[in-house]
Design an enzyme around this catalytic site. Sequence first.
Site, PDB file in Angstrom:
ATOM      1  N   TYR A  29       0.795  -1.125  -0.020  1.00 25.17           N
ATOM      2  CA  TYR A  29      -0.189   0.005   0.464  1.00 25.17           C
ATOM      3  C   TYR A  29       0.870   1.370   0.367  1.00 25.17           C
ATOM      4  CZ  TYR A  29      -2.222   3.840   2.403  1.00 25.17           C
ATOM      5  OH  TYR A  29      -2.880   4.919   2.716  1.00 25.17           O
ATOM      6  N   SER A 111      -2.731  13.415   8.244  1.00 31.39           N
ATOM      7  CA  SER A 111      -3.903  13.259   7.379  1.00 31.39           C
ATOM      8  C   SER A 111      -5.167  12.993   7.457  1.00 31.39           C
ATOM      9  CB  SER A 111      -3.330  12.086   6.078  1.00 31.39           C
ATOM     10  OG  SER A 111      -4.505  11.587   5.389  1.00 31.39           O
ATOM     11  N   GLN A 132      -3.728  18.424   7.211  1.00 33.12           N
ATOM     12  CA  GLN A 132      -3.824  18.134   5.531  1.00 33.12           C
ATOM     13  C   GLN A 132      -6.104  18.125   5.499  1.00 33.12           C
ATOM     14  OE1 GLN A 132      -4.669  14.805   4.409  1.00 33.12           O
ATOM     15  NE2 GLN A 132      -5.166  15.742   2.446  1.00 33.12           N
ATOM     16  N   TYR A 134      -8.682  16.462   3.871  1.00 30.71           N
ATOM     17  CA  TYR A 134      -8.934  16.464   2.353  1.00 30.71           C
ATOM     18  C   TYR A 134     -10.747  16.807   2.411  1.00 30.71           C
ATOM     19  CZ  TYR A 134      -6.135  12.646   0.696  1.00 30.71           C
ATOM     20  OH  TYR A 134      -5.127  11.837   0.577  1.00 30.71           O
ATOM     21  N   THR A 160      -5.696  19.159  -0.103  1.00 33.16           N
ATOM     22  CA  THR A 160      -4.945  18.730  -1.260  1.00 33.16           C
ATOM     23  C   THR A 160      -6.433  18.790  -2.305  1.00 33.16           C
ATOM     24  OG1 THR A 160      -3.864  16.612   0.340  1.00 33.16           O
ATOM     25  CG2 THR A 160      -5.157  15.966  -1.405  1.00 33.16           C
ATOM     26  N   ARG A 169      -4.483   1.819  -7.201  1.00 33.02           N
ATOM     27  CA  ARG A 169      -3.654   0.705  -7.406  1.00 33.02           C
ATOM     28  C   ARG A 169      -3.816  -0.789  -7.103  1.00 33.02           C
ATOM     29  NH1 ARG A 169      -3.724   4.814  -2.914  1.00 33.02           N
ATOM     30  NH2 ARG A 169      -4.614   3.422  -1.560  1.00 33.02           N
ATOM     31  N   LYS A 255      -2.156  21.718  -2.252  1.00 34.68           N
ATOM     32  CA  LYS A 255      -1.359  20.202  -2.111  1.00 34.68           C
ATOM     33  C   LYS A 255      -1.486  19.861  -4.022  1.00 34.68           C
ATOM     34  CE  LYS A 255       0.633  16.207  -0.383  1.00 34.68           C
ATOM     35  NZ  LYS A 255      -0.176  15.146  -0.847  1.00 34.68           N
ATOM     36  N   HIS A 279       1.058  13.346  -5.815  1.00 40.46           N
ATOM     37  CA  HIS A 279       0.366  12.463  -5.095  1.00 40.46           C
ATOM     38  C   HIS A 279       1.549  11.229  -4.887  1.00 40.46           C
ATOM     39  CE1 HIS A 279      -3.164  12.790  -2.184  1.00 40.46           C
ATOM     40  NE2 HIS A 279      -2.548  10.992  -2.140  1.00 40.46           N
ATOM     41  N   ARG A 282       0.324   8.480  -7.000  1.00 36.80           N
ATOM     42  CA  ARG A 282      -0.210   7.385  -6.567  1.00 36.80           C
ATOM     43  C   ARG A 282      -2.061   7.907  -7.518  1.00 36.80           C
ATOM     44  NH1 ARG A 282       0.963   4.468  -2.097  1.00 36.80           N
ATOM     45  NH2 ARG A 282      -0.855   4.845  -0.739  1.00 36.80           N
TER      46      ARG A 282
HETATM   47  C1  LIG Z   1       1.403   5.704   2.169  1.00 39.38           C
HETATM   48  C2  LIG Z   1       0.801   6.547   1.334  1.00 39.38           C
HETATM   49  C3  LIG Z   1      -0.694   7.994   1.897  1.00 39.38           C
HETATM   50  C4  LIG Z   1      -0.714   9.074   1.633  1.00 39.38           C
HETATM   51  N1  LIG Z   1      -1.854   9.793   1.749  1.00 39.38           N
HETATM   52  C5  LIG Z   1      -2.100  11.055   1.694  1.00 39.38           C
HETATM   53  C6  LIG Z   1      -3.167  11.407   2.219  1.00 39.38           C
HETATM   54  O1  LIG Z   1      -4.024  10.985   3.029  1.00 39.38           O
HETATM   55  N2  LIG Z   1      -2.753  12.810   1.810  1.00 39.38           N
HETATM   56  C7  LIG Z   1      -2.446  13.430   1.293  1.00 39.38           C
HETATM   57  O2  LIG Z   1      -2.515  14.158   0.673  1.00 39.38           O
HETATM   58  N3  LIG Z   1      -1.363  12.858  -0.128  1.00 39.38           N
HETATM   59  C8  LIG Z   1      -1.205  11.817   0.538  1.00 39.38           C
HETATM   60  N4  LIG Z   1       0.387  11.126  -0.021  1.00 39.38           N
HETATM   61  C9  LIG Z   1       0.998  11.533  -0.648  1.00 39.38           C
HETATM   62  C10 LIG Z   1       1.848  11.631   0.398  1.00 39.38           C
HETATM   63  O3  LIG Z   1       1.739  12.785   0.815  1.00 39.38           O
HETATM   64  C11 LIG Z   1       3.028  12.886  -1.103  1.00 39.38           C
HETATM   65  O4  LIG Z   1       2.476  13.539  -1.959  1.00 39.38           O
HETATM   66  C12 LIG Z   1       3.467  12.056  -1.564  1.00 39.38           C
HETATM   67  O5  LIG Z   1       4.220  11.043  -0.673  1.00 39.38           O
HETATM   68  C13 LIG Z   1       4.666  11.966  -2.113  1.00 39.38           C
HETATM   69  O6  LIG Z   1       5.917  11.460  -2.603  1.00 39.38           O
HETATM   70  P1  LIG Z   1       6.283  10.908  -2.075  1.00 39.38           P
HETATM   71  O7  LIG Z   1       6.413   9.192  -1.301  1.00 39.38           O
HETATM   72  O8  LIG Z   1       7.739   9.422  -3.267  1.00 39.38           O
HETATM   73  O9  LIG Z   1       7.925  10.956  -1.401  1.00 39.38           O
HETATM   74  C14 LIG Z   1       0.462   9.386  -0.018  1.00 39.38           C
HETATM   75  C15 LIG Z   1       1.703   8.821   0.003  1.00 39.38           C
HETATM   76  C16 LIG Z   1       1.791   7.669   0.236  1.00 39.38           C
HETATM   77  C17 LIG Z   1       2.831   7.064   0.484  1.00 39.38           C
END
Ligand SMILES: Cc1cc2nc3c(=O)[nH]c(=O)nc-3n(C[C@H](O)[C@H](O)[C@H](O)COP(=O)(O)O)c2cc1C
Length: 407
Positions: A29, A111, A132, A134, A160, A169, A255, A279, A282
């Site tokens: 995940y 988050s 953060q 949503y 965000t 995913r 964001k 993100h 993702r």
């Molecule tokens: C496991 C996971 C959960 C995430 N959950 C959120 C989230 O809840 N809210 C959000 O704005 N971004 C979320 N993100 C995105 C991160 O804030 C960030 O943009 C991203 O991880 C940056 O890339 P990196 O993992 O390569 O550093 C998530 C990323 C990951 C890996």
Amino acid sequence: MRKVPEWIASIEDLRKIAHARVPKPFMDYMEAGSFAQLTLRDNRRDLDSIRFRERVMFDVSNRKLETTMLGEKVSIPVAIGPTGMCGAIWSNGEILSCRAAHDFGVPFSLSTNALLSIEDVRSSVDRPFWFQLYLEKDRGFSKELIERADKAGCPVLILTMDLHVEGTRYCDKHNGLGVPPKLTPANIWSIVSHPPWALAMLHSKRWSFGNYAGKVKSGNVAEMAELVKSQLDSSFDVKTLEWVRSLWPGKLVVKGILDVEDAKMAVKAGADAILVSNHGGRQLDGAPSTASVISSIVDAVGDKVEVYVDSGVRSGLDVLKFLGLGARACFIGRAYLYGLGAYQQLGVAKVLEILKDELSIAMALTGVTDVAKMPRDIILRGPPDPTTPSAATSGGPYRDIRVYEES
Ligand SMILES: Cc1cc2nc3c(=O)[nH]c(=O)nc-3n(C[C@H](O)[C@H](O)[C@H](O)COP(=O)(O)O)c2cc1C
């Protein structure tokens, strides 16, 4: 607390340990990108393709790594980004990571979809963190979250904007980590074969999305997951951003921006800072890497707001690359989760120490003495144009490096 052994040298070392310590469905995940993971790959490909201009004719014995982010003093130009379900990587991970970040002198972002709630974390750490948001379909609930963050003293709200719908995913589907989550024999085995993780989870403050507590009667994980999913709102737009701006008294970071026009709209709507982000690969697979777009966004709005960036940072050299491309600071996602999964609070602290040491070394060798006065010409060769075909389809050498493949 499990100590970090001295031989740990890099964030990649911590990543490997985390894989041994955290059950596979949760590591999958965390690691995965959406769909074919093209953007996930491109984030790394484009950072890797950057070359520094090495300068040696300067005294670099005094290097200043401290700066400010939205007026807050930070020991390095890095913040911990928001990650949903952080507490599934390690029990109470939100509190442990927040403490590590605060001890180190950088912001921690909680988050909306963390396992621990705003109040859980606030009552366990020394000072307020960044929150953060949503946007929820139920606007009353969005407003409630904003008010709760304000009441907890959060100085900064990160809104965000890139989750109108959720990127798929594939591994989460394979692992049954959907809505509702499924306890498959493989999942059960994965959990029981990681006893320290499982035992720690027994002491978690929560096993489900804490910010939504009380919103479903039973409070069980399946129902909560259903609620979180059903609250995803694909209707929000710049007017909704203006609405959030009107409610939030503190600083506002927008964001998930990858486009110059979106950046300008966010600034016009009242953002104090922009976080250029895909993100972590993702969301929209095929979106450009952040390295390939950050400079154009800084050029467009950097004189009006602070511009931050994330997606792909795995070393202090990556931080310097992003600073050289014009960003004021970087956020980290997976990098800190590796530290958390490997050695919990000490692991997150280690990630920050590694980033600091590596940034300091890279600054010395590029002749930079102050992160707040970063010349753009430290970048000898920038990332490819954002329209360059992504690594996987071009069949380039990046297909199999440091990008997660399901085993
Ligand atoms: C496991 C996971 C959960 C995430 N959950 C959120 C989230 O809840 N809210 C959000 O704005 N971004 C979320 N993100 C995105 C991160 O804030 C960030 O943009 C991203 O991880 C940056 O890339 P990196 O993992 O390569 O550093 C998530 C990323 C990951 C890996």
